[in-house]
Design an enzyme around this catalytic site. Sequence first.
Site, mmCIF file in Angstrom:
data_model
loop_
_atom_site.group_PDB
_atom_site.id
_atom_site.type_symbol
_atom_site.label_atom_id
_atom_site.label_comp_id
_atom_site.label_asym_id
_atom_site.label_seq_id
_atom_site.Cartn_x
_atom_site.Cartn_y
_atom_site.Cartn_z
ATOM 1 N N ALA A 57 15.476 9.443 -42.401
ATOM 2 C CA ALA A 57 15.900 9.387 -43.795
ATOM 3 C C ALA A 57 17.416 9.512 -43.879
ATOM 4 O O ALA A 57 17.989 10.508 -43.447
ATOM 5 C CB ALA A 57 15.233 10.510 -44.587
ATOM 6 N N TYR A 191 10.215 13.551 -52.234
ATOM 7 C CA TYR A 191 11.618 13.280 -52.466
ATOM 8 C C TYR A 191 11.790 12.476 -53.761
ATOM 9 O O TYR A 191 10.830 12.249 -54.482
ATOM 10 C CB TYR A 191 12.232 12.606 -51.239
ATOM 11 C CG TYR A 191 12.159 13.494 -50.011
ATOM 12 C CD1 TYR A 191 12.680 14.793 -50.062
ATOM 13 C CD2 TYR A 191 11.545 13.080 -48.833
ATOM 14 C CE1 TYR A 191 12.589 15.637 -48.957
ATOM 15 C CE2 TYR A 191 11.466 13.923 -47.723
ATOM 16 C CZ TYR A 191 11.990 15.207 -47.799
ATOM 17 O OH TYR A 191 11.897 16.051 -46.717
ATOM 18 N N LEU A 309 -0.531 12.175 -36.378
ATOM 19 C CA LEU A 309 -1.305 12.670 -35.234
ATOM 20 C C LEU A 309 -2.164 11.571 -34.618
ATOM 21 O O LEU A 309 -3.381 11.694 -34.474
ATOM 22 C CB LEU A 309 -2.164 13.870 -35.653
ATOM 23 C CG LEU A 309 -1.403 15.052 -36.264
ATOM 24 C CD1 LEU A 309 -2.376 16.174 -36.652
ATOM 25 C CD2 LEU A 309 -0.339 15.568 -35.308
#
Length: 373
Positions: A57, A191, A309
């Site tokens: 980011a 965000y 994962l």
Amino acid sequence: MTKLFSPIALRDLTLRNRTVVAPMCQYSAIDGFVNDWHMVHLGRFAMGGFGLVVLEASGVVPEGRISYGDLGIWKDEHIAPLARIVDFLHSQGAAAGIQLAHAGRKASTSVSWRGPEDLATEEQRKAAGYEHWTPVAPSAVSHDPNDSDYQVPTALDKAGIRRVIEGFVDAARRADKAGFDTVEIHAAHGYLLNQFLSPLANFRTDEYGGSLENRMRLVLEVTEAVRAVWPAEKPLLARLSVSDNAEGGWTVEDSVVLARELKARGVDAIDCSSGGFAQGQIVSAAGYQVPFAKAVRDGADIPTMAVGLLGDIHEAERILIDGEADFIALARGALDDPNWAAHAARLLEDDYSLWPIQTRRVVGRDKVLGIRS
């Protein structure tokens, strides 16, 4: 050829395989600049055979950084150091992407491994590139009132919203000058763009709040503006928190609606994650976010990236074969094994071509160990 290692095209970009390194914040920049840490951190993934490596980011404006240690792409001086990394990724056969981001009310937070004692003097603060500022958000509500790391933000006015859009546009132009093959609009993880989308953070009563259409407005305006300046031959990605994982929050159904609108505005694939708000709850497990990728893929008829994962190689292949996603993205798994893609090609196809020529002695080692006949 296995699905995982079949090339795939997005617009004029053809990736050598469907493995992706997802953006991972390193909190190791000063004034937004990449440095040797980022070069080595990212370069090893390209050497390890991944098809696409996406930089962390990167703040489109300085106040859009999560912390003072985040990467930035808000000024032209950032271009040349970024281009150096892009060139190395390309030299190793990987495509290069960068995530364009604005943290909103989750900005100006601390770097976890630096306590007050590490920033006690002016010399220490200068060496760390320490900065502190008041964040902005759709509404003047803290991300988590119980966590002192989060401030009460300033609610964006129309001029502030315009600055955000212009920040994304200018960042996209810089990314193109640096040679990136794709950019990813960050609308996930609580965000700024996710804050506008979610009823958990957006309490506005103007055209940017209230209804689903209004809450989607800023994300779509950013997307339209970025697509207008991003080269037509280059793909545009978006990352979504497909669900807030919280009662009263953003839902999978909302994400399907948004993904359709993003596709109509020129987004080529959706990077499917979840969560990001203090109210969210989900149990993490291997492949726990794959259903989000499938839901968006099926509901919006758009390619998706599964992330979360996903280190099991055979399971990654199955996800693609079963049509649950089009790309397999690793973050922590890539940190654990930067050569995951090369190891997967060896296991699935007995193929060592992803190893750089300087490292092909692993073939002889594997013969000695009986890994390869």
